[in-house]
Write a protein that holds these residues in place. Structure first.
Motif, mmCIF file in Angstrom:
data_model
loop_
_atom_site.group_PDB
_atom_site.id
_atom_site.type_symbol
_atom_site.label_atom_id
_atom_site.label_comp_id
_atom_site.label_asym_id
_atom_site.label_seq_id
_atom_site.Cartn_x
_atom_site.Cartn_y
_atom_site.Cartn_z
ATOM 1 N N PHE A 129 0.857 -1.163 0.094
ATOM 2 C CA PHE A 129 -0.091 -0.030 0.113
ATOM 3 C C PHE A 129 1.016 1.333 -0.015
ATOM 4 O O PHE A 129 1.764 1.147 0.880
ATOM 5 N N PRO A 130 0.621 2.133 -0.763
ATOM 6 C CA PRO A 130 1.576 3.463 -0.993
ATOM 7 C C PRO A 130 1.603 4.462 0.012
ATOM 8 O O PRO A 130 2.269 5.338 0.046
ATOM 9 N N MET A 131 0.817 4.153 1.080
ATOM 10 C CA MET A 131 1.071 5.287 2.436
ATOM 11 C C MET A 131 1.516 4.294 3.181
ATOM 12 O O MET A 131 1.179 3.054 3.475
ATOM 13 N N GLU A 132 2.416 4.669 4.200
ATOM 14 C CA GLU A 132 2.746 3.596 5.268
ATOM 15 C C GLU A 132 1.796 3.526 6.399
ATOM 16 O O GLU A 132 2.115 2.255 6.532
ATOM 17 N N ALA A 133 0.978 4.182 6.677
ATOM 18 C CA ALA A 133 0.078 3.540 7.834
ATOM 19 C C ALA A 133 -1.409 4.023 7.434
ATOM 20 O O ALA A 133 -1.599 4.764 6.678
ATOM 21 N N ALA A 134 -2.284 3.143 8.076
ATOM 22 C CA ALA A 134 -3.368 3.100 7.980
ATOM 23 C C ALA A 134 -3.902 4.131 9.157
ATOM 24 O O ALA A 134 -3.195 4.223 10.211
ATOM 25 N N PRO A 135 -5.262 4.840 9.181
ATOM 26 C CA PRO A 135 -6.223 4.681 8.089
ATOM 27 C C PRO A 135 -5.791 5.801 6.780
ATOM 28 O O PRO A 135 -4.716 6.626 7.173
ATOM 29 N N ALA A 136 -6.363 5.356 6.264
ATOM 30 C CA ALA A 136 -6.164 6.271 4.759
ATOM 31 C C ALA A 136 -7.615 6.090 4.019
ATOM 32 O O ALA A 136 -8.457 5.001 4.177
ATOM 33 N N TYR A 137 -7.830 7.106 3.133
ATOM 34 C CA TYR A 137 -9.110 7.370 2.754
ATOM 35 C C TYR A 137 -9.261 7.718 1.080
ATOM 36 O O TYR A 137 -8.762 8.722 0.738
ATOM 37 N N ALA A 138 -9.445 6.557 0.353
ATOM 38 C CA ALA A 138 -9.497 6.436 -1.007
ATOM 39 C C ALA A 138 -10.876 7.218 -1.236
ATOM 40 O O ALA A 138 -12.141 6.592 -1.101
ATOM 41 N N ASN A 139 -11.029 8.400 -1.834
ATOM 42 C CA ASN A 139 -12.254 9.148 -2.453
ATOM 43 C C ASN A 139 -11.719 10.200 -3.434
ATOM 44 O O ASN A 139 -10.803 10.363 -3.444
ATOM 45 N N SER A 140 -12.824 10.909 -3.922
ATOM 46 C CA SER A 140 -12.781 11.946 -4.680
ATOM 47 C C SER A 140 -12.540 13.056 -4.072
ATOM 48 O O SER A 140 -13.044 13.442 -2.945
ATOM 49 N N GLN A 141 -11.527 14.098 -4.608
ATOM 50 C CA GLN A 141 -11.345 15.117 -4.283
ATOM 51 C C GLN A 141 -12.160 16.278 -4.821
ATOM 52 O O GLN A 141 -12.598 17.166 -4.201
ATOM 53 N N VAL A 142 -12.498 16.245 -6.198
ATOM 54 C CA VAL A 142 -13.425 17.165 -6.835
ATOM 55 C C VAL A 142 -14.707 17.221 -6.202
ATOM 56 O O VAL A 142 -15.408 17.998 -6.180
ATOM 57 N N GLY A 154 -15.396 22.133 4.033
ATOM 58 C CA GLY A 154 -13.985 22.302 3.655
ATOM 59 C C GLY A 154 -13.404 20.863 3.410
ATOM 60 O O GLY A 154 -13.940 19.919 3.728
ATOM 61 N N GLN A 155 -12.075 20.772 2.868
ATOM 62 C CA GLN A 155 -11.476 19.799 2.362
ATOM 63 C C GLN A 155 -11.218 18.978 3.750
ATOM 64 O O GLN A 155 -11.178 17.801 3.672
ATOM 65 N N CYS A 156 -11.057 19.604 4.897
ATOM 66 C CA CYS A 156 -10.926 18.890 6.078
ATOM 67 C C CYS A 156 -12.150 18.385 7.037
ATOM 68 O O CYS A 156 -12.188 17.896 7.969
ATOM 69 N N ASP A 157 -13.180 18.548 6.060
ATOM 70 C CA ASP A 157 -14.467 18.044 6.511
ATOM 71 C C ASP A 157 -14.249 16.568 7.319
ATOM 72 O O ASP A 157 -13.857 15.637 6.469
ATOM 73 N N ALA A 158 -14.904 16.198 8.147
ATOM 74 C CA ALA A 158 -14.935 14.821 8.779
ATOM 75 C C ALA A 158 -15.438 13.752 7.595
ATOM 76 O O ALA A 158 -15.016 12.589 7.790
ATOM 77 N N ARG A 159 -16.323 14.142 7.060
ATOM 78 C CA ARG A 159 -17.012 13.050 5.993
ATOM 79 C C ARG A 159 -15.948 12.823 5.037
ATOM 80 O O ARG A 159 -16.058 11.690 4.424
ATOM 81 N N ASN A 160 -14.962 13.639 4.780
ATOM 82 C CA ASN A 160 -13.689 13.286 3.747
ATOM 83 C C ASN A 160 -12.770 12.085 4.689
ATOM 84 O O ASN A 160 -12.091 11.663 3.841
ATOM 85 N N TYR A 161 -12.663 12.342 5.738
ATOM 86 C CA TYR A 161 -11.808 11.608 6.230
ATOM 87 C C TYR A 161 -12.530 10.283 6.930
ATOM 88 O O TYR A 161 -12.526 10.139 8.352
ATOM 89 N N ALA A 162 -13.414 9.624 6.297
ATOM 90 C CA ALA A 162 -14.098 8.421 6.646
ATOM 91 C C ALA A 162 -14.336 7.433 5.926
ATOM 92 O O ALA A 162 -14.201 7.568 4.542
ATOM 93 N N TYR A 163 -14.615 6.184 5.971
ATOM 94 C CA TYR A 163 -14.925 5.090 4.952
ATOM 95 C C TYR A 163 -16.325 5.449 4.843
ATOM 96 O O TYR A 163 -16.981 6.200 5.349
ATOM 97 N N PRO A 164 -17.049 4.989 3.563
ATOM 98 C CA PRO A 164 -16.153 3.993 2.696
ATOM 99 C C PRO A 164 -15.166 4.394 1.912
ATOM 100 O O PRO A 164 -15.590 5.798 1.288
ATOM 101 N N TRP A 165 -14.459 3.566 1.543
ATOM 102 C CA TRP A 165 -13.673 4.003 0.077
ATOM 103 C C TRP A 165 -14.273 4.187 -1.000
ATOM 104 O O TRP A 165 -15.447 3.659 -1.160
ATOM 105 N N ARG A 166 -14.105 5.086 -1.968
ATOM 106 C CA ARG A 166 -14.700 4.809 -3.398
ATOM 107 C C ARG A 166 -13.759 5.112 -4.538
ATOM 108 O O ARG A 166 -12.706 6.109 -4.200
ATOM 109 N N ASP A 167 -13.663 4.400 -5.560
ATOM 110 C CA ASP A 167 -13.038 4.424 -6.865
ATOM 111 C C ASP A 167 -13.193 5.933 -7.320
ATOM 112 O O ASP A 167 -14.367 6.217 -7.387
ATOM 113 N N ASN A 168 -12.268 6.481 -7.820
ATOM 114 C CA ASN A 168 -12.224 7.474 -8.587
ATOM 115 C C ASN A 168 -11.457 7.515 -9.755
ATOM 116 O O ASN A 168 -10.903 8.429 -10.507
ATOM 117 N N PHE A 169 -11.040 6.199 -10.183
ATOM 118 C CA PHE A 169 -10.298 6.010 -11.590
ATOM 119 C C PHE A 169 -11.315 6.374 -12.669
ATOM 120 O O PHE A 169 -12.344 5.836 -12.574
#
Ligand SMILES: [Zn+2]
Length: 272
Positions: free
Chosen positions: A89-102, A115-130
């Motif tokens: 995994f490309p970050m050293e530690a968990a947790p990490a949150y895969a989700n959209s920035q836009v 804002g970007q630091c909104d707790a809802r951005n730092y929460a599961y579930p993960w979401r694909d954005n490829f």
């Protein structure tokens, strides 16, 4: 007693099943003949196979399936291939949150105020954005263009705290204004965007420093964007050879989400 002991060994063997071994005569096996059991401490007692340790609980976390993008943000890749099987995994530690920035809070197409630091951005579930809607060419997207990697927020909304690490051993082949390129020993290429680039240059001051091992620090997650700033996140890409209609394989951006899910699950298994 040896005869009985041998009989006990045979019983032990026949009690081994794909799910593990149960000592013969235990209530779980329903052995109706406890008289066959060697006495405890009998010198002829065969070495009983140790009972398999309980399987660790599989560690999981809430994550949307691959290809399931935020509604309205584009159509995801339909290819579920594990392109980078076994990567770190490309970050050293968990947790990490895969989700959209836009399309996340603080993004310009956010679902609401925040804002970007909104707790809802730092929460599961993960979401694909490829494949999220972009104008960049992407042969793996239904639209033929789209976001070429996966965006991942680190554990907290802080710059220059959380390490990005090498997904596999290889060599850092390029350090751009906001992109670090790692050529893995497998031949795959991993690109890390928006790290703290001053810190990256300090870690890799010269050519001799650029051979890296799996898990080695590459830089800290930040918001560098070549003189501009983006949100605090790692944009992570994988490029791999893809067979093309009988011709030579073409190295191209491939879906990242399945490999991230796979590697994050393994990271959680060792750190939780
Ligand atoms: Zn991105």
């Amino acid at each position: 007693m040896r005869r009985l002991a041998v009989a006990g060994l045979l019983l032990t063997l026949t009690a081994c099943a794909p799910g593990g071994c149960q000592p013969t005569g235990s209530p779980e096996t329903g052995d109706a003949n406890p008289a066959e059991e060697p006495l405890p401490g009998d010198p002829d007692e065969p070495l009983a196979e140790p009972e398999a340790p309980p399987e660790p609980e599989p560690v999981t976390w809430p994550h949307e399936p691959g290809g399931s993008l935020y509604p309205g943000s584009g159509n995801g890749a339909t290819d579920a291939t594990l392109w980078a099987a076994g990567m770190r995994f490309p970050m050293e530690a968990a947790p990490a949150y895969a989700n959209s920035q836009v399309y996340g809070y603080g993004g310009y197409l956010a679902p609401g105020p925040g804002g970007q630091c909104d707790a809802r951005n730092y929460a599961y579930p993960w979401r694909d954005n490829f494949c999220e809607t972009r104008s960049w060419t992407n042969g793996m997207c239904p639209a033929g263009k789209g976001h070429q990697g996966q965006d991942i927020r680190p554990a907290t909304c802080e710059k220059k705290v959380h390490w990005a690490v090498a997904a596999e051993s290889g060599r850092v082949t390029s350090i751009g204004s906001y992109t670090v390129t790692l050529l893995g020993d497998s031949g795959r290429i991993y690109r890390y965007l928006h790290l703290d680039m001053a810190g990256v240059h300090a870690l890799f001051p010269n050519s001799a420093s650029r051979d890296v091992t799996r898990g080695q620090h590459l830089g800290k997650v930040s918001a560098d964007f070549g003189g501009n700033a983006t949100t605090i996140h790692l944009h992570f890409e994988i490029k791999a050879p893809v067979a093309s209609g009988g011709g030579a394989a073409v190295v191209m951006f491939v879906p990242t989400y399945s490999s991230l899910v796979d590697s994050y699950g393994r990271l959680l298994s060792v750190t939780s």
